[in-house]
Write a protein that holds these residues in place. Sequence first.
Motif, PDB file in Angstrom:
ATOM      1  N   ILE A  16       0.832  -1.157  -0.118  1.00 15.26           N
ATOM      2  CA  ILE A  16      -0.060   0.082  -0.049  1.00 15.26           C
ATOM      3  C   ILE A  16       1.035   1.378   0.124  1.00 15.26           C
ATOM      4  O   ILE A  16       0.660   2.144  -0.788  1.00 15.26           O
ATOM      5  N   ALA A  18      -2.338   5.009   1.700  1.00 14.63           N
ATOM      6  CA  ALA A  18      -3.264   5.119   0.445  1.00 14.63           C
ATOM      7  C   ALA A  18      -3.388   6.387   0.001  1.00 14.63           C
ATOM      8  O   ALA A  18      -3.486   7.521   0.652  1.00 14.63           O
ATOM      9  N   ALA A  50      -8.441  -0.538   0.875  1.00 12.91           N
ATOM     10  CA  ALA A  50      -6.986  -0.139   0.318  1.00 12.91           C
ATOM     11  C   ALA A  50      -6.237  -1.507   0.219  1.00 12.91           C
ATOM     12  O   ALA A  50      -5.507  -1.797  -0.518  1.00 12.91           O
ATOM     13  N   VAL A  70      -4.728  -3.932  -3.156  1.00  8.67           N
ATOM     14  CA  VAL A  70      -3.498  -4.457  -3.469  1.00  8.67           C
ATOM     15  C   VAL A  70      -3.277  -5.878  -3.292  1.00  8.67           C
ATOM     16  O   VAL A  70      -2.192  -6.607  -3.506  1.00  8.67           O
TER      17      VAL A  70
END
Length: 306
Positions: A18, A46, A232, A236
């Motif tokens: 992140i 983020a 977030a 990823v």
Amino acid sequence: MDIQKNLAIRIHGLCRKIREQRPLIHVVTNFVVMNQTANALLALGAAPTMSWAREDLEYMSGISDGLCINMGTPTRERVEAMITLMALAQQSKKPLVLDPVGSGAGPHRTEIARQLSALAPHKIIRGNASEICSLTHEHTTTRGVDSTISPADAKEILVTHGRTADQCAPDHQHDLRDKGVEIFSTMASCVVTSGKEDMVLDNTRTLILKNGSDLMNAVTGTGCILSAITAAFYAVCPEPFEAATAACATSAIAGEIAAEKASGPGTFLPHFMDSLYNLDEKTLITRLKTERQFPYPSATGNSNKV
Ligand SMILES: Nc1ncnc2c1ncn2[C@@H]1O[C@H](COP(=O)(O)OP(=O)(O)O)[C@@H](O)[C@H]1O
Ligand SMILES: Cc1ncsc1CCOP(=O)(O)O
Ligand SMILES: [Mg+2]
């Protein structure tokens, strides 16, 4: 290497991702927590953007890496925007988290939550136990935005969801997991109930996380923040169960550290933001407390606790 340490290292790897990738997370959330949600995403590494203008939706959906839909202050205009964004996310399989704030507290919110939970079944749904259990159509016990159901009761309700009383008789216990969670996961790839213990469920696993602090209950927005940082992590990490686990661990451990430093709810949030920003692998390894159960406890009460 032990399972818990290995999990903590994987979680830190996602935190690092992140910070490196700075995923753009589009958050349509309530007026109460908008600022602290944006700051928590920034502290995590983020990039937040809060927007719900009708003219903006298609463009935002095209550029964001993840979407968090939070129905805390559901005006008609905002619910229409949420439905549009969730439909777009379903088409593009965009990482999506729904926070059904206040579901189970009266017919209006419960109806909106059920409408939204029927969209984009790849999403993660994160709520407190009462909100999540209200989605199973039997429980409307949310007090405002607060839960009145314990984590343990939530697990029973979710696992037995959609089953008749006789089907839940003791001699049927062994197949509860298949029917209960399977029916439930038509709404989501993964479900999180938060509280004193957080529980992450999907069709095959249940993980209980035991970190956090009572003080997190004394501050508004800690659940909304958890949903946003879950988006977030999902941005990823395409595996929703892993993404939700990482978010729960990160939020609760940051909350634990913040509660040790704060002198009350008024100083909690600044310490929480700093803890998210400074969270390192050693802290995750030292503090992470989990208990894994799959499949669900059999009729004899034992389970494959890992
Ligand atoms: N009594 C508690 N003890 C430890 N952590 C808690 C407690 N209550 C809430 N939390 C933590 O606070 C965050 C928000 O959870 P919760 O209060 O259930 O959500 P919501 O604010 O949506 O009701 C989660 O990270 C959860 O682990
Ligand atoms: C108090 C309140 N009322 C509508 S939204 C909101 C914030 C809820 O935040 P959280 O679900 O994180 O406690
Ligand atoms: Mg909430």
